[in-house]
Design an enzyme around this catalytic site. Structure first.
Site, PDB file in Angstrom:
ATOM      1  N   THR A   1       0.820  -1.216   0.000  1.00  0.00           N
ATOM      2  CA  THR A   1       0.000   0.000   0.000  1.00  0.00           C
ATOM      3  C   THR A   1       0.854   1.267   0.000  1.00  0.00           C
ATOM      4  O   THR A   1       0.706   2.138  -0.867  1.00  0.00           O
ATOM      5  CB  THR A   1      -0.906   0.013   1.258  1.00  0.00           C
ATOM      6  OG1 THR A   1      -1.624  -1.225   1.295  1.00  0.00           O
ATOM      7  CG2 THR A   1      -1.889   1.153   1.212  1.00  0.00           C
ATOM      8  N   VAL A   2       1.768   1.361   0.963  1.00  0.00           N
ATOM      9  CA  VAL A   2       2.524   2.617   1.100  1.00  0.00           C
ATOM     10  C   VAL A   2       3.547   2.763  -0.032  1.00  0.00           C
ATOM     11  O   VAL A   2       3.739   3.868  -0.570  1.00  0.00           O
ATOM     12  CB  VAL A   2       3.210   2.695   2.488  1.00  0.00           C
ATOM     13  CG1 VAL A   2       3.939   4.018   2.645  1.00  0.00           C
ATOM     14  CG2 VAL A   2       2.178   2.527   3.601  1.00  0.00           C
TER      15      VAL A   2
ATOM     16  N   GLU B   1       9.165   9.589   9.686  1.00  0.00           N
ATOM     17  CA  GLU B   1       7.929  10.387   9.799  1.00  0.00           C
ATOM     18  C   GLU B   1       6.676   9.535   9.617  1.00  0.00           C
ATOM     19  O   GLU B   1       5.657   9.755  10.275  1.00  0.00           O
ATOM     20  CB  GLU B   1       7.954  11.518   8.763  1.00  0.00           C
ATOM     21  CG  GLU B   1       6.775  12.466   8.800  1.00  0.00           C
ATOM     22  CD  GLU B   1       6.685  13.240  10.118  1.00  0.00           C
ATOM     23  OE1 GLU B   1       5.885  12.819  10.965  1.00  0.00           O
ATOM     24  OE2 GLU B   1       7.416  14.228  10.301  1.00  0.00           O
TER      25      GLU B   1
ATOM     26  N   ILE C   1       0.560  12.979   9.031  1.00  0.00           N
ATOM     27  CA  ILE C   1       0.662  14.072  10.007  1.00  0.00           C
ATOM     28  C   ILE C   1       2.135  14.315  10.364  1.00  0.00           C
ATOM     29  O   ILE C   1       2.820  13.370  10.741  1.00  0.00           O
ATOM     30  CB  ILE C   1      -0.110  13.718  11.293  1.00  0.00           C
ATOM     31  CG1 ILE C   1      -1.585  13.432  10.977  1.00  0.00           C
ATOM     32  CG2 ILE C   1       0.025  14.816  12.337  1.00  0.00           C
ATOM     33  CD1 ILE C   1      -2.349  12.822  12.145  1.00  0.00           C
TER      34      ILE C   1
ATOM     35  N   GLU D   1      -7.368  -5.006   9.446  1.00  0.00           N
ATOM     36  CA  GLU D   1      -6.800  -6.177   8.795  1.00  0.00           C
ATOM     37  C   GLU D   1      -7.546  -7.439   9.214  1.00  0.00           C
ATOM     38  O   GLU D   1      -8.343  -7.425  10.157  1.00  0.00           O
ATOM     39  CB  GLU D   1      -5.320  -6.286   9.171  1.00  0.00           C
ATOM     40  CG  GLU D   1      -4.522  -5.114   8.600  1.00  0.00           C
ATOM     41  CD  GLU D   1      -3.058  -5.172   9.007  1.00  0.00           C
ATOM     42  OE1 GLU D   1      -2.448  -6.238   8.833  1.00  0.00           O
ATOM     43  OE2 GLU D   1      -2.546  -4.151   9.488  1.00  0.00           O
TER      44      GLU D   1
ATOM     45  N   LYS E   1       3.726   3.253  18.638  1.00  0.00           N
ATOM     46  CA  LYS E   1       3.841   4.652  18.220  1.00  0.00           C
ATOM     47  C   LYS E   1       4.124   5.565  19.413  1.00  0.00           C
ATOM     48  O   LYS E   1       4.915   6.500  19.317  1.00  0.00           O
ATOM     49  CB  LYS E   1       2.551   5.077  17.505  1.00  0.00           C
ATOM     50  CG  LYS E   1       2.356   4.347  16.176  1.00  0.00           C
ATOM     51  CD  LYS E   1       0.930   4.531  15.653  1.00  0.00           C
ATOM     52  CE  LYS E   1       0.735   3.851  14.303  1.00  0.00           C
ATOM     53  NZ  LYS E   1      -0.695   3.799  13.919  1.00  0.00           N
TER      54      LYS E   1
END
EC number: 1.1.1.3
Lengths: 430, 430
Positions: free
Chosen positions: B14-15, B131, B138, B192, B207
């Site tokens: 995806t990314v 990031e 964000i 998922e 995170k």
């Protein structure tokens, strides 16, 4: 490399003392971040005799002339926090010519003379940083210059003036009139004695031109911006908006359409569910729509000694950490072309109208007839009984329509003899 | 300097495809920002035979072994977007040892092995940027490393997991049960097939440790973090919360108290007026409280191909613009000490309790008696009639009380024979 970075500070008001306080309080922490001690070595003030409770550093020298500030040039960065145009322009120009980096919070100066100053900084290959010029402590400048620099920006919608937002919040939540809310803002220190820059939208306009430059790499001349203030907003419109599920905000907005920009500062209605509708009191927020990142919003205090001081400090640290290699605009070559401007008559959005009319048969049909002739389709209508002499208010919310058509419709409607006051109109933003 | 920057991409999910799309779409714009063309020159995939609709560049080579990725070392930056731990660790370590900069979105890896990797990057004096690991597009990493680096951070309160937030939003707004909302999230691609990392709070915990490291310069070991998921939240608690003016959010929070940190991931009630209460659906937001800037909040899409790709691109552009001079942590010397941790029993906040009890005289008095014995003072109470067999729910909102006292009170209360189910408890955050 030296372990001390010396700041020449021009102006020791709210933001200047805020900066000094932060440098004192966070001194050790800043050393961990930069490896340096940041010292305010000189301060340019108007009155040397004014007693100072805060002395930034035992070696700080107070001076009262630009000449004395520049004497010996024994400092690294000029931090300009005076405000106004002429003296800051002189000081910044002189510093840049001497090869010194500059940090400023001066949005009016940047909006009016930014192009010249940035060109000079580029020629000199020195930094001209201005995080504190928009949104107080909110890192919007850094975000546009760096984090979002790979995005094409489709829209920016901001609440950029804390004074106006405070007034509108009080009018809305505590049912104050505009002048009551303004008085209260002045008592609490959120509005200045002469509040015109804030309430007329001019301060937000200055800031918007800075954001447009960073987001789109073009100059949007201030005088071409559509700017409308909040000074004529009436309590009854705030109430009608609330009843219909909307809140009033002073919005600064730029939208990109096929290479052209549409921009303005104006009061608008936002649905209560809109993320910007929750931004209350003196807070600011900026919603940015990028073609990759989608919508992101940054929110925080738009003014105040410590928040704005924090933004000034961010610029100073950034200059130190990048060893004064400037990244002033986020572009390799600063783009100084004027924007391709799309006239506001072509803006398409939903609209709020309030007509003040005599309560007699045929009025609603005449109003809606004119609307129809100008392709404006009505989505909701409210009519309320009121004082017979003053007439009754009728409120329309419309579907999307061209602003040009709206203006024509209003002109025709205002000519009816049953219309007792000029028609009130605001855009609705989703 | 070369005009082409070559990327070795590990993973084309995806990314990875999001990044490739942005590089294609915004190619000319990125040149204006960096002076370079960014080209994905090699991609490590599992299956070379899988048909690819998107080919990033005519010269892109697909490979299926780490050896082939590193053959010739003819690229500048490794972008790791595989996920998992072992292979990414190997790839990143190898790249750093070769003096290459690395960009990764891998929060699990950074949370568990970040210290080793950042030490290696520091020794090698190369970039390790991340990031995209927190909050999708964000710019929270950049904001903590740079814009707020002169602030002492007093608290961070985040909604860091879009899946959990989507589920809670659906439960709250559309009155779905947890499992209905989870099914819907899976159908829409927000969750998922195995959602446990998301719903159990583990992803948010990864995170949070990254944010703690950047904000405070200390390592908060993942295993010491208090982590509680959303999988046991019941519809009736969501309804009671709503009735009382609160919403449920999965909160990741760290607070600093005199040099000690208190941190956890847990479902909590937020007042509907709280700025984070408006963060709905798959969106993320991070509220940071700095000692200078005050509160600021960053809001946006926490996942998705283009938003996360935008964050990866921000890192790549940042490395290029700073000429690969690394600023990995925002500290001059990366601080790798463990955090001084304040036990969660000492957390003081307001609380929500739901007791499921037999409807008989003396119950309310017994419950409130135990509360009083543990210094917990009741602010509001609701008792509703219900099915006699299952008993009735009683809800208490309390004033501020120590979590340790709350746990003791619950233990005692659960021993009463009129208590039919283990007592439900959530913190309230203001």
């Amino acid at each position: 490399m030296k372990n001390v970075v010396k700041i020449a500070l021009a102006g020791f008001g709210t933001v200047g003392t805020g900066l000094a306080k932060i440098l004192k309080e966070n001194k050790e922490w800043i050393k961990k971040r930069t490896g340096k001690e940041i010292v305010i070595s000189k301060i340019l003030v108007k009155n040397l005799n004014k007693p100072r409770t805060l002395i930034p550093h035992p070696n700080t020298i107070f001076v009262d002339t630009p000449e004395a500030l520049f004497q010996d040039n024994d400092w690294d960065i000029l931090v300009e926090l005076i405000g106004g145009i002429d003296l800051p322009y002189q000081l910044i120009t002189k510093a840049l010519k001497l090869g010194k980096s500059v940090v400023t919070a001066n949005k009016a100066l940047l909006s009016m003379k930014g192009k010249d100053l940035l060109k000079l900084a580029e020629t000199q290959n020195v930094g001209l940083y201005f995080e504190a010029s928009v949104g107080g402590g909110i890192p919007i400048i850094q975000t546009l210059k760096e984090s979002l620099s790979g995005n094409k920006i489709k829209a920016i919608t901001g609440i950029l003036n804390g004074t106006a937002n405070y007034i509108l919040t009080e009018m809305s939540q505590n049912e104050l009139t505009f002048s009551e809310a303004l008085n209260q803002a002045q008592e609490k220190g959120y509005a200045e004695a002469d509040p015109s820059l804030d309430i007329k939208g001019i301060d937000a306009a200055h800031k918007l031109t800075i954001l447009i430059f960073l987001a789109h790499g073009v100059v949007y001349p201030l005088e071409k911006l559509w700017v409308k203030g909040i000074e004529n907003i009436e309590t009854q419109d705030i109430s009608f908006a609330k009843e219909l599920g909307y809140v009033f905000k002073l919005i600064a907005q730029v939208k990109e359409k096929s290479g052209h920009l549409q921009a303005g500062v104006f009061p608008a209605l936002l649905p209560q569910k809109h993320i910007l509708a929750k931004v209350d009191g003196p807070f600011n927020a900026i919603l940015v729509q990028g073609n990759a990142v989608g919508p992101i919003m940054l929110y925080g205090q738009g003014a105040g000694d410590l928040p704005t001081g924090s933004a000034v400090l961010a610029d100073i640290i950034s200059l130190i950490k990048n060893n004064y290699a400037p990244n002033n605009t986020g572009f390799i070559e600063s783009p100084f072309k004027d924007a391709n401007i799309l006239d506001n008559v072509s803006v398409v959005c939903e609209h709020y109208f309030r007509f003040q009319v005599l309560d007699k048969p045929g009025v609603l049909s005449a109003l809606s007839g004119i609307m129809g002739e100008h392709n404006i389709s009505i989505a909701q209508a409210i009519q309320k009984a009121q004082n017979k002499k003053k007439g009754v208010p009728i409120v329309f919310l419309t579907h999307r329509a061209r602003l040009g058509d709206v203006e024509k419709a209003i002109n025709e409607i205002n000519r009816f003899d049953f219309v007792l006051q000029p028609t009130v109109h605001y855009p609705i933003i989703h």
